[in-house]
Design a protein around this motif. Sequence first.
Motif, mmCIF file in Angstrom:
data_model
loop_
_atom_site.group_PDB
_atom_site.id
_atom_site.type_symbol
_atom_site.label_atom_id
_atom_site.label_comp_id
_atom_site.label_asym_id
_atom_site.label_seq_id
_atom_site.Cartn_x
_atom_site.Cartn_y
_atom_site.Cartn_z
ATOM 1 N N UNK A 175 2.959 4.746 -14.375
ATOM 2 C CA UNK A 175 3.839 3.644 -14.360
ATOM 3 C C UNK A 175 3.268 2.389 -15.232
ATOM 4 N N UNK A 176 2.267 2.195 -14.898
ATOM 5 C CA UNK A 176 1.569 1.044 -15.707
ATOM 6 C C UNK A 176 1.340 1.410 -17.230
ATOM 7 N N UNK A 190 0.894 -1.233 0.008
ATOM 8 C CA UNK A 190 -0.062 -0.052 -0.209
ATOM 9 C C UNK A 190 0.660 1.307 -0.006
ATOM 10 N N UNK A 191 2.176 1.205 -0.202
ATOM 11 C CA UNK A 191 3.043 2.253 -0.012
ATOM 12 C C UNK A 191 2.534 3.435 -1.153
ATOM 13 N N UNK A 192 2.847 4.611 -0.459
ATOM 14 C CA UNK A 192 2.801 5.734 -1.428
ATOM 15 C C UNK A 192 3.881 6.519 -1.750
ATOM 16 N N UNK A 193 4.981 5.876 -1.165
ATOM 17 C CA UNK A 193 6.272 6.563 -1.222
ATOM 18 C C UNK A 193 6.919 6.437 -2.721
ATOM 19 N N UNK A 194 7.245 7.700 -3.206
ATOM 20 C CA UNK A 194 7.493 7.946 -4.596
ATOM 21 C C UNK A 194 8.708 6.756 -4.959
ATOM 22 N N UNK A 195 9.742 6.750 -3.938
ATOM 23 C CA UNK A 195 10.599 5.882 -4.336
ATOM 24 C C UNK A 195 10.429 4.277 -4.711
ATOM 25 N N UNK A 196 9.278 4.009 -3.707
ATOM 26 C CA UNK A 196 9.054 2.635 -3.785
ATOM 27 C C UNK A 196 8.074 2.511 -5.253
ATOM 28 N N UNK A 255 10.625 1.988 -7.737
ATOM 29 C CA UNK A 255 11.371 0.556 -7.889
ATOM 30 C C UNK A 255 10.356 -0.454 -8.478
ATOM 31 N N UNK A 256 9.023 -0.123 -8.152
ATOM 32 C CA UNK A 256 8.067 -1.119 -8.846
ATOM 33 C C UNK A 256 8.291 -0.895 -10.451
ATOM 34 N N UNK A 257 8.028 0.150 -10.840
ATOM 35 C CA UNK A 257 8.087 0.744 -12.058
ATOM 36 C C UNK A 257 9.296 -0.067 -12.947
#
Length: 350
Positions: free
Chosen positions: A342-343, A183-189, A192-194
């Motif tokens: 990102x998607x 559920x992270x809203x952190x931009x760095x996370x 990383x997912x992207x």
Amino acid sequence: MAPLLAGSTVAQQPVLNVYNWTDYIDPKAIEDFQRETGIRLRYDVFDSLETLEGKLSAGRSGYDVVVPTSEPSFARLVRAGALRPLDRSAIPNFAGQDPALLQQVATSDPGNRHGAIYLWGTVGLGLRADRIRALAPDAPLDSLDLILKPENAARIARCGIAIMDSGIDVIPSVLRWLGKDPNSADAADARAAEQALLAIRPHVRAIISSAAITDALAQGEYCAVLTYSGDVVQAQTRAPDGGITYAPPKDGAQLWFDMLAIPADAPNPEAAQKFIDYMLRPEVIAGVTNQVHYPNAVPASRPHIRPDVAADPNVYPTPDMIARSFTVSAPGSQAERARARSWSRFKAGR
């Protein structure tokens, strides 16, 4: 769309407009509801949450019953006032739902005021293990490492990797695989997912609807897919050659709930509540589970479910599988926009 009742009385019959996922009901339930109530059913289908939300956000959709997933779509609709509170006195079968599962959904809908659980399941891997083993004998078949590690994805790309076209469902699973809060809203996370998704994009053959994945997996077009559990189990029943298995990732499988809900501007809310009550009858919802191979939330339905379906851990997850699962919450608007971007970049490959 379900056939409408014929005859001179059709014009006088009340009409119920239902909007549900593709291949997600027992046709007999539609026929029997119409016969029993005299309510004519108009049944439309969608294949992604984005499609459903787009239809409802425009307002005046004309639908009386919709089936959004608890997070994030159902939760967003609740917060926006887009759903009508249920009158439980008109839905006595609401009380037959599993209290533990209702408690899970209460995080999306405090007090369970706006929806009843239709079906639920997990997000995981659909596999043709023999084809994967032929290309990568040591590849992990119980982890998202199989498709999210570029070296593994490259090895099995030849037999086909597909990912369902739903960033809403896929990105939380990628975050969990990275060891981050789904559920992270952190931009760095988010970055990383992207980056993890872009790293495997050259090896992904298709990003398509979950409904399309079901048929394509059954026909042997792919050997590894990331999609809803029931899509894989349905593919198993359709596959002419067998050989399909489902694996909830040991990294943690997303647990989701699809809800029966009534839009705030539904033209026929009374018929909608009759339909929801009807679908929650143990024998009726058991017929749906037998047909589509997704679990329901009505414990009294179990005696009506085929023994092979009830005993299948890919339909009804084991306690250990549930313990490793996770649920998601709707991200804030800024994080939601970042995930959508990102998607889109993942789909475009850049």
